[in-house]
Design a protein around this motif. Structure first.
Motif, PDB file in Angstrom:
ATOM      1  N   TYR A  30       0.715  -1.226  -0.024  1.00  0.00           N
ATOM      2  CA  TYR A  30       0.069  -0.054  -0.044  1.00  0.00           C
ATOM      3  C   TYR A  30       0.913   1.301  -0.123  1.00  0.00           C
ATOM      4  N   PHE A  33       2.888   1.634  -3.158  1.00  0.00           N
ATOM      5  CA  PHE A  33       1.817   2.026  -4.304  1.00  0.00           C
ATOM      6  C   PHE A  33       1.442   3.407  -4.395  1.00  0.00           C
ATOM      7  N   LEU A  37       2.168   5.609  -7.360  1.00  0.00           N
ATOM      8  CA  LEU A  37       0.788   6.320  -7.853  1.00  0.00           C
ATOM      9  C   LEU A  37       1.001   7.824  -7.916  1.00  0.00           C
ATOM     10  N   SER A  88      -4.454  11.960  -5.627  1.00  0.00           N
ATOM     11  CA  SER A  88      -4.207  10.388  -5.126  1.00  0.00           C
ATOM     12  C   SER A  88      -3.489  10.545  -3.640  1.00  0.00           C
ATOM     13  N   ARG A  92      -8.266   8.453  -1.560  1.00  0.00           N
ATOM     14  CA  ARG A  92      -7.616   7.060  -1.927  1.00  0.00           C
ATOM     15  C   ARG A  92      -8.843   6.277  -2.338  1.00  0.00           C
ATOM     16  N   TRP A  96      -8.069   5.816  -6.560  1.00  0.00           N
ATOM     17  CA  TRP A  96      -6.594   5.298  -7.065  1.00  0.00           C
ATOM     18  C   TRP A  96      -6.844   4.459  -8.354  1.00  0.00           C
ATOM     19  N   LEU A  97      -7.960   3.722  -8.350  1.00  0.00           N
ATOM     20  CA  LEU A  97      -8.275   2.850  -9.516  1.00  0.00           C
ATOM     21  C   LEU A  97      -8.594   3.783 -10.544  1.00  0.00           C
ATOM     22  N   LEU A 100      -5.689   5.306 -12.052  1.00  0.00           N
ATOM     23  CA  LEU A 100      -4.867   4.174 -12.830  1.00  0.00           C
ATOM     24  C   LEU A 100      -5.130   3.519 -13.882  1.00  0.00           C
ATOM     25  N   LEU A 142       2.467  -0.188 -11.510  1.00  0.00           N
ATOM     26  CA  LEU A 142       1.335   0.280 -10.829  1.00  0.00           C
ATOM     27  C   LEU A 142      -0.163  -0.549 -10.489  1.00  0.00           C
ATOM     28  N   TYR A 146      -1.242  -2.090  -7.048  1.00  0.00           N
ATOM     29  CA  TYR A 146      -2.484  -1.946  -6.754  1.00  0.00           C
ATOM     30  C   TYR A 146      -3.095  -3.201  -6.082  1.00  0.00           C
ATOM     31  N   SER A 149      -1.764  -4.191  -2.888  1.00  0.00           N
ATOM     32  CA  SER A 149      -2.148  -3.026  -1.793  1.00  0.00           C
ATOM     33  C   SER A 149      -3.406  -3.517  -1.179  1.00  0.00           C
ATOM     34  N   LEU A 150      -4.213  -4.080  -2.073  1.00  0.00           N
ATOM     35  CA  LEU A 150      -5.652  -4.434  -1.668  1.00  0.00           C
ATOM     36  C   LEU A 150      -5.734  -5.342  -0.566  1.00  0.00           C
TER      37      LEU A 150
END
Length: 152
Positions: A30, A33, A37, A88, A92, A96-97, A100, A142, A146, A149-150
Motif C-alpha cells: 500500500y 503503491f 502512483l 491521489s 484514496r 486510485w483505481l 490508474l 502500478l 494496486y 495493496s488491496l
C-alpha cells in the motif's frame, strides 16, 4: 529517457517511504503503491504537459512527428492526469483505481503506437524509442502494486 530515470528514482523513494511508514497501519505494498502512483502519475502528467504544450515543436521533432493542435490536446489531458496523480495522495480507495485505469490505457496504447511507428514507418527517433519501456513498465508496476495493496 527522463521517464525511465524518474521511474527508477521513484522506485527507490517509494521503498524508503514504505520502510519509514511501515507502522502506519497500512501494508508495505500500500505504501509502495501510494508513492509510485502519486510520483509516477504526477511526474508523467506534468512533464507531458510541458513537453506537448510549451515545448511542442521540440518534442514533436524528437518523436519524428509534426506538431499540431492535437499535441496541445494531449498535453492538456496529461495535465489532468498529473493533477489526479497529486490528488491521489489525499483521495484514496476508488480514486486510485479511477486514476490508474486511464493512465494504464493511455501508456500501453502509446507504447503500442510507438512500436507500430518503428515497424511500419521505420521511426527510430529517440523520442519514439526511449519512451517504450516506461510506457509498459509504469502501468505494469502500478497494476501489480494496486492488486497487492488491496490485501492488508
Amino acid at each position: 529517457m527522463i521517464y525511465l530515470i524518474s521511474y527508477l528514482v521513484l522506485g527507490v523513494l517509494s521503498v524508503i517511504y514504505a520502510y519509514f511508514n511501515r507502522g502506519n497501519g497500512q501494508s508495505w505494498y500500500y505504501n509502495l503503491f501510494l508513492i509510485q502512483l502519486v510520483g509516477n502519475i504526477s511526474f508523467f502528467g506534468f512533464f507531458n504537459f510541458i513537453g506537448h504544450v510549451l515545448l511542442r515543436k521540440k518534442v514533436a521533432q524528437s518523436i519524428g512527428w509534426v506538431t499540431n493542435g492535437f499535441q496541445i490536446e494531449l498535453g492538456i489531458v496529461s495535465l489532468g492526469i498529473g493533477i489526479c496523480g497529486i490528488l491521489s495522495y489525499w483521495f484514496r480507495d476508488g480514486f486510485w483505481l479511477a486514476t490508474l485505469i486511464p493512465v494504464a490505457v493511455f501508456l500501453i496504447g502509446a507504447g503500442v503506437l510507438h512500436i507500430k511507428e518503428m515497424m511500419r514507418d521505420k521511426n527510430f527517433n529517440s523520442g519514439n524509442v526511449t519512451i517504450i519501456m516506461p510506457d509498459f513498465l509504469i502501468p505494469l508496476t502500478l497494476g501489480i502494486l494496486y492488486i497487492l495493496s488491496l490485501s492488508k
